[in-house]
Design a protein around this motif. Structure first.
Motif, short mmCIF file in Angstrom:
data_model
loop_
_atom_site.label_atom_id
_atom_site.label_comp_id
_atom_site.label_asym_id
_atom_site.label_seq_id
_atom_site.Cartn_x
_atom_site.Cartn_y
_atom_site.Cartn_z
N LYS A 123 0.84 -1.20 0.00
CA LYS A 123 0.00 0.00 0.00
C LYS A 123 0.88 1.26 0.00
N LYS A 124 1.93 1.23 0.79
CA LYS A 124 2.85 2.37 0.87
C LYS A 124 3.55 2.59 -0.46
N CYS A 126 2.39 1.79 -3.46
CA CYS A 126 1.40 2.33 -4.40
C CYS A 126 1.06 3.79 -4.10
N SER A 127 1.20 4.18 -2.83
CA SER A 127 0.88 5.56 -2.43
C SER A 127 1.80 6.58 -3.11
N ARG A 128 2.92 6.15 -3.63
CA ARG A 128 3.82 7.06 -4.36
C ARG A 128 3.20 7.48 -5.68
N TYR A 129 2.23 6.70 -6.16
CA TYR A 129 1.67 6.92 -7.49
C TYR A 129 0.18 7.25 -7.47
N ILE A 130 -0.47 7.04 -6.34
CA ILE A 130 -1.91 7.22 -6.24
C ILE A 130 -2.24 8.24 -5.17
N HIS A 131 -3.16 9.13 -5.47
CA HIS A 131 -3.63 10.09 -4.48
C HIS A 131 -4.27 9.35 -3.32
N SER A 132 -4.03 9.84 -2.11
CA SER A 132 -4.64 9.24 -0.93
C SER A 132 -5.12 10.35 0.00
N VAL A 133 -6.10 10.02 0.82
CA VAL A 133 -6.60 10.95 1.83
C VAL A 133 -6.47 10.27 3.18
N GLU A 134 -5.56 10.81 3.99
CA GLU A 134 -5.29 10.25 5.32
C GLU A 134 -5.03 8.74 5.25
N PHE A 136 -5.96 6.63 2.98
CA PHE A 136 -6.97 5.86 2.27
C PHE A 136 -6.72 5.93 0.78
N LEU A 137 -6.58 4.78 0.12
CA LEU A 137 -6.42 4.72 -1.33
C LEU A 137 -7.74 4.32 -1.96
N TYR A 138 -8.19 5.10 -2.92
CA TYR A 138 -9.43 4.76 -3.61
C TYR A 138 -9.23 3.47 -4.39
N ILE A 335 -28.96 10.64 3.91
CA ILE A 335 -27.92 10.41 2.90
C ILE A 335 -26.83 9.56 3.55
N LEU A 336 -26.57 8.38 2.96
CA LEU A 336 -25.57 7.46 3.50
C LEU A 336 -24.25 7.65 2.75
N THR A 337 -23.15 7.83 3.49
CA THR A 337 -21.86 8.17 2.88
C THR A 337 -20.74 7.26 3.38
N SER A 338 -19.63 7.29 2.64
CA SER A 338 -18.42 6.55 3.05
C SER A 338 -17.22 7.20 2.38
N ARG A 339 -16.03 6.66 2.64
CA ARG A 339 -14.82 7.14 1.96
C ARG A 339 -14.90 6.86 0.47
N TYR A 340 -15.77 5.95 0.05
CA TYR A 340 -15.93 5.65 -1.37
C TYR A 340 -16.94 6.58 -2.04
N THR A 341 -17.39 7.61 -1.34
CA THR A 341 -18.22 8.65 -1.93
C THR A 341 -17.27 9.72 -2.47
N VAL A 342 -17.21 9.86 -3.79
CA VAL A 342 -16.14 10.68 -4.37
C VAL A 342 -16.65 11.55 -5.51
N SER A 343 -15.96 12.64 -5.78
CA SER A 343 -16.18 13.51 -6.93
C SER A 343 -17.61 14.06 -6.95
N ALA A 344 -18.40 13.74 -7.98
CA ALA A 344 -19.79 14.22 -8.01
C ALA A 344 -20.58 13.66 -6.84
N GLY A 345 -20.11 12.54 -6.27
CA GLY A 345 -20.70 12.03 -5.04
C GLY A 345 -20.47 13.01 -3.89
N ASP A 346 -19.27 13.57 -3.82
CA ASP A 346 -18.97 14.63 -2.85
C ASP A 346 -19.88 15.84 -3.10
N ASP A 347 -20.04 16.21 -4.38
CA ASP A 347 -20.91 17.34 -4.73
C ASP A 347 -22.33 17.10 -4.23
N PHE A 348 -22.82 15.90 -4.43
CA PHE A 348 -24.18 15.53 -4.04
C PHE A 348 -24.37 15.70 -2.54
N VAL A 349 -23.43 15.21 -1.76
CA VAL A 349 -23.50 15.33 -0.30
C VAL A 349 -23.42 16.80 0.10
#
Length: 437
Positions: A123-124, A126-134, A136-138, A335-349
Motif C-alpha cells: 500500500k505504501k 502504491c501511495s507514491r503513485y496514487i492520491h490518498s486521503v489520510e 486511504f487509497l481509492y 444520505i448514507l456516505t463513506s470514503r468511497y463517496t467521491v467527486s460528483a458524489g462529494d458534490d451531491f453530499v
C-alpha cells in the motif's frame, strides 16, 4: 520501449498542462521548474515502459489532488495484467471484495502479504503513485496500480497464515461493489438500471453508485416522479464513483426546494494578452522601480503580473442549482456516505449539507472533486489536471479531507460477513422512533 523523443514530448505536455491549468500552482510546496528538471532526467534514463509510466504517475502524484493523475490506456493495463479480485477498505484495513469464481471462498478475508511483501508495504509503495486521503487509497486506482508490483503468474498471498496462489488476469473483470441490499419489508421497484426499494408505508431506499450514467439517472428521475407521497427517503451514495454534477443535481432537486447552492469555487484566470503583459513586466525589483518612476507601468500592474505568472490570479464563484424541477418531496431525507463517496458524489453530499437538508449518516467522504483538464497522450492514456478548487458554501474546506457526516457510523468486517448493514439499520431505527411501526 517508447522512443526517447515521445517520452520527452509526453512529459513536456503534462508539465505544460499543469503549469497552465492546475488550480493550486501558487500553493505548491515545491518549485515546479526544479521538479521538472529532476523528473526529466529520470524520464530520459528510464529503462523500461513500466518504469516510464510509473514516473509519469509519480510526477502527477506530487500535486496531491484526486483529479490530477494519469489513467493508463487499456493497451498498457492489458500488458501489466489485472487483479482477480477487488479490494475493499473497512476501517483502515483492506479485504478481498468481489472475486473470480475460484477465489469466492476468500471474500471478506484480510490480505496479510503478497509474494513475501506485507500488504501494508505494498500500500505504501502504491501511495507514491496514487492520491490518498489520510492513508486511504481509492480502490479503483489501487487495483490498477498494485499489479505493477506483482508477477503475471504464481503470486502467493498469505491469508489467515495460509498460502493462496493467483495469476493476474489478461482482461479486466467488472467486479461488483460491496453492497448489502435492504431487507425487512423492502420490496424492489422494477427498473432496468437502478437498485430502488420501497416499503408499504412509503420509505424509499435508493442505491446510487454513479452519476456517470445518464440513462441510469434519467430512469431514477422517472421513477421518483411516479411516487405519490413519501414518508422518508434514504439515498445511499456509499459506493458512488462520481461522474457529472448535473446528474447529481437532478436527484438532489427532488429533495431540496427551489434554487440552491452547494460549493464555493475558484479557478485561475488569464488570457493571452494578460500572459503577454505579465511576461513583459516580469522584472527585477530595481528594473520595476525604474519603470514605475518613468511612468511606464504601475505597482498594481506589476503585482498583477506576478500573480498571473505564479498562478495566483483567481475567479471565485458558486454554481446555482435547482429551480427547474416541479416535483418536490417534503419528507425526511437521509444520505448514507463513506470514503468511497467521491467527486460528483462529494458534490451531491455537499448539496444537502450546505442547505441543511436531511441527515447525513455514515463515514466521512473521500474529499475530491473538481473539473479536470484532460490531455490524451500518444498511447491513449489520459493525464488530468484539476482546474477548480472547491469548498463548502460556508468556506469549510473538504478537499483532501472529506465531508463529515452528521452521524459517524460504519460497518465492520463482521457486519459485512453477516450481511448486516449497521448504517442502514441506524437510519431505519430513527424513522421508527419518529413514526412508530
Amino acid at each position: 520501449m517508447i522512443n526517447l523523443t515521445k517520452r520527452i514530448k509526453n512529459f513536456n505536455l503534462i508539465y505544460n498542462m499543469l503549469s497552465e491549468t492546475f488550480y493550486g500552482k501558487c500553493e505548491l510546496k515545491f518549485e515546479m521548474s526544479k521538479v521538472y528538471e529532476k523528473y526529466l532526467k529520470k524520464i530520459i534514463n528510464s529503462k523500461s515502459e513500466k518504469e516510464y509510466y510509473l514516473l509519469l504517475a509519480e510526477f502527477l502524484r506530487l500535486f496531491d489532488d484526486g483529479h490530477t493523475d494519469i489513467n493508463f490506456s487499456k493497451k498498457i493495463l492489458n500488458k501489466i495484467g489485472y487483479l482477480p479480485f477487488s479490494l475493499y477498505n473497512v476501517k483502515g484495513s483492506y479485504y478481498i471484495g468481489d472475486t473470480i469464481e475460484e477465489l469466492k471462498h476468500l471474500k471478506f478475508e484480510k490480505i496479510k502479504s503478497i509474494n513475501g511483501i506485507s500488504f501494508t508495504k505494498l500500500k505504501k509503495i502504491c501511495s507514491r503513485y496514487i492520491h490518498s486521503v489520510e492513508g486511504f487509497l481509492y480502490r479503483g486506482k489501487f487495483e490498477k496500480f498494485l499489479p505493477f508490483f506483482l508477477k503475471k503468474r504464481n503470486n502467493v498471498m498469505i491469508i489467515n497464515d495460509k498460502k493462496f496462489k493467483f495469476d493476474l488476469l489478461k482482461e479486466k473483470q467488472n467486479f461488483n461493489n460491496i453492497y448489502i441490499k435492504p431487507k425487512d419489508g423492502f420490496v424492489k421497484i422494477s427498473s432496468n438500471f437502478n437498485e430502488i426499494y420501497i416499503t408499504n408505508d412509503n420509505i424509499l431506499y435508493v442505491y446510487i453508485d454513479t452519476f456517470n450514467n445518464v440513462d441510469k439517472t434519467n430512469e431514477l428521475v422517472d421513477i421518483l416522479k411516479k411516487q405519490e407521497k413519501l414518508k422518508a427517503v434514504i439515498l445511499d451514495v456509499r459506493n458512488n464513483e462520481g461522474g457529472m454534477t448535473l446528474n447529481a443535481e437532478k436527484i438532489a432537486s427532488f429533495f431540496i426546494k427551489g434554487k440552491f447552492k452547494a460549493l464555493n469555487k475558484k479557478t485561475r484566470i488569464s488570457n493571452a494578452l494578460d500572459l503577454a503583459s505579465a511576461r513583459l513586466y516580469n522584472l527585477t525589483p530595481q528594473k520595476a522601480a525604474e519603470y514605475i518612476s518613468k511612468g511606464i507601468t504601475t505597482k498594481e500592474k506589476i503585482n498583477k503580473s506576478i500573480k498571473i505568472l505564479n498562478g495566483d490570479n483567481f475567479e471565485c464563484y458558486s454554481n446555482e442549482f435547482g429551480g427547474n424541477n416541479k416535483f418536490y418531496f417534503d419528507c425526511d431525507c437521509y444520505i448514507l456516505t463513506s470514503r468511497y463517496t467521491v467527486s460528483a458524489g462529494d458534490d451531491f453530499v455537499a448539496m444537502f449539507k450546505a442547505n441543511n437538508v436531511g441527515l447525513i449518516v455514515g463515514d466521512i467522504t473521500y474529499g475530491s472533486t473538481g473539473t479536470p483538464y484532460t490531455l490524451k497522450l500518444d498511447d491513449g492514456s489520459i493525464a488530468r489536471s484539476c482546474t477548480v478548487k472547491c469548498s463548502l458554501i460556508d468556506d469549510t474546506e473538504f478537499i483532501n479531507i472529506g465531508i463529515k457526516p452528521h452521524v459517524c457510523i460504519s460497518n465492520s468486517i463482521k457486519d459485512y460477513r453477516k450481511n448486516n448493514d449497521k448504517v442502514l439499520n441506524y437510519v431505519l431505527n430513527k424513522i421508527k422512533e419518529k413514526y412508530g411501526k
